[in-house]
Enzyme design. Structure first.
Site, mmCIF file in Angstrom:
data_model
loop_
_atom_site.group_PDB
_atom_site.id
_atom_site.type_symbol
_atom_site.label_atom_id
_atom_site.label_comp_id
_atom_site.label_asym_id
_atom_site.label_seq_id
_atom_site.Cartn_x
_atom_site.Cartn_y
_atom_site.Cartn_z
ATOM 1 N N TYR A 105 -6.151 15.132 -10.017
ATOM 2 C CA TYR A 105 -5.676 14.629 -10.268
ATOM 3 C C TYR A 105 -4.913 14.643 -11.619
ATOM 4 O O TYR A 105 -3.118 14.771 -11.914
ATOM 5 C CB TYR A 105 -6.818 12.935 -11.467
ATOM 6 C CG TYR A 105 -5.559 12.366 -12.785
ATOM 7 C CD1 TYR A 105 -5.493 10.806 -11.900
ATOM 8 C CD2 TYR A 105 -5.080 12.049 -13.534
ATOM 9 C CE1 TYR A 105 -4.932 10.389 -12.303
ATOM 10 C CE2 TYR A 105 -4.822 11.726 -14.271
ATOM 11 C CZ TYR A 105 -4.660 10.322 -13.773
ATOM 12 O OH TYR A 105 -3.775 9.381 -14.553
ATOM 13 N N SER B 156 0.833 11.400 -17.214
ATOM 14 C CA SER B 156 0.132 12.158 -17.975
ATOM 15 C C SER B 156 0.236 12.589 -18.984
ATOM 16 O O SER B 156 0.606 13.628 -18.594
ATOM 17 C CB SER B 156 -1.496 11.927 -16.937
ATOM 18 O OG SER B 156 -2.020 12.129 -17.661
ATOM 19 N N LYS C 59 -0.598 15.045 -11.273
ATOM 20 C CA LYS C 59 0.597 14.327 -12.663
ATOM 21 C C LYS C 59 1.788 15.461 -12.531
ATOM 22 O O LYS C 59 2.372 15.379 -13.280
ATOM 23 C CB LYS C 59 0.172 13.998 -13.904
ATOM 24 C CG LYS C 59 -1.117 12.848 -13.326
ATOM 25 C CD LYS C 59 -0.139 11.542 -12.742
ATOM 26 C CE LYS C 59 -0.630 10.084 -12.609
ATOM 27 N NZ LYS C 59 0.009 9.466 -12.098
ATOM 28 N N ASP D 111 0.979 -1.081 0.181
ATOM 29 C CA ASP D 111 -0.354 -0.295 0.080
ATOM 30 C C ASP D 111 1.435 1.225 0.284
ATOM 31 O O ASP D 111 1.371 2.195 1.161
ATOM 32 C CB ASP D 111 -0.919 -0.137 1.053
ATOM 33 C CG ASP D 111 -1.777 1.124 1.755
ATOM 34 O OD1 ASP D 111 -1.764 2.116 0.046
ATOM 35 O OD2 ASP D 111 -2.665 1.088 2.440
#
Length: 253
Positions: free
Chosen positions: A149, A136, A153, A56
């Site tokens: 998000y 990304s 990135k 994790d």
């Protein structure tokens, strides 16, 4: 035998990369929060030389234990570390559950950082080692409906650039891989508004192939696909206001 450790290795890009490098003769470390899926993979014929277990990335101790487990199995060798684990929640920023925002920061930012830092001693001890950070297309310009998000990135890209300079003295290369939307379970979270322009053109296997090519290449940042490269080119070429206009057009805003 070269070795690779991959986070988020039980599915998607992580699994495709693990399979590709295993077929290329790597000793593969598969680590994922889904311990049962990892166990099934290790029992399959696809990974004749491998180890793995639960990791994790949000948990500092879990990452430390995974690195120690891998080091014991690989003889302390780590040629490639693929920092792949990531999560995504999309939607209007103000409407997203704050816990979902926290999860993206915990996994995509803090987790990726922890994996890189814990992996450093093994990378340093392995000549010609490479850290591969999955980034990304959304790191080129902030993307509406993907605000946190996208911001996470940007962090990945900035960290990759900085570490590639810092770690050069240790012989470690750091790569930032920037795919567009990929056909994984994560794509279900992408709003239809974005998918009208950012079509899902890549499979996990294509990203895995791109990672292998990047390992053999000389670059540091890899934009995957014509659309990503075009957007990256325009973002560098155009003034900020025009760049904002382009992103609004392609995202329907």
């Amino acid at each position: 035998m070269k070795s690779v450790l991959i986070t988020g290795a039980a599915s998607g890009i992580g699994l495709a990369t693990a399979r590709r490098l295993a077929s290329d003769g790597y000793f593969v470390g598969l680590y994922d929060i889904n311990e049962d899926a990892v166990a099934e993979l290790l029992a399959s014929d696809a990974f004749p030389a491998a180890c793995g277990g639960r990791c994790d990335v949000r948990d500092y101790e879990s990452v430390r234990e995974a690195m120690a487990h891998f080091a014991a199995a690989s003889g302390g060798r780590l040629d490639v570390l693929v920092n792949n684990a990531g999560v995504l929640t999309a939607g209007h920023f103000e409407s997203i559950d704050p816990l979902a925002h926290e999860a993206m920061i915990a996994v995509n930012v803090q987790g990726l950082t922890s994996v890189a830092q814990h992996g450093f001693p093994l990378l340093k001890a392995t000549p010609g080692a490479t850290l591969v950070n999955l980034c990304s297309i959304s790191s080129i310009h902030g993307v509406p409906l993907l605000a946190v998000y996208s911001a996470s990135k940007f962090y990945v890209d900035g960290l990759s650039q900085a570490l590639d300079i810092e770690w050069a003295e240790h012989g470690i290369r750091v790569l930032s891989i920037k795919p567009p939307f990929v056909r994984t379970a994560m794509i279900g979270a992408i709003p239809d508004q974005l998918l009208q322009t950012f079509t899902v053109d890549f499979t996990p296997e294509q990203v895995a192939d791109a990672i292998v090519r990047a390992l053999d290449g000389t670059g540091r940042t890899y934009l995957l696909g014509a659309k990503a490269r075009a957007l990256g080119f325009l973002e560098k070429l155009l003034p900020a206001a025009m760049g904002r206009w382009v992103v609004r057009k392609v995202t329907g805003y």
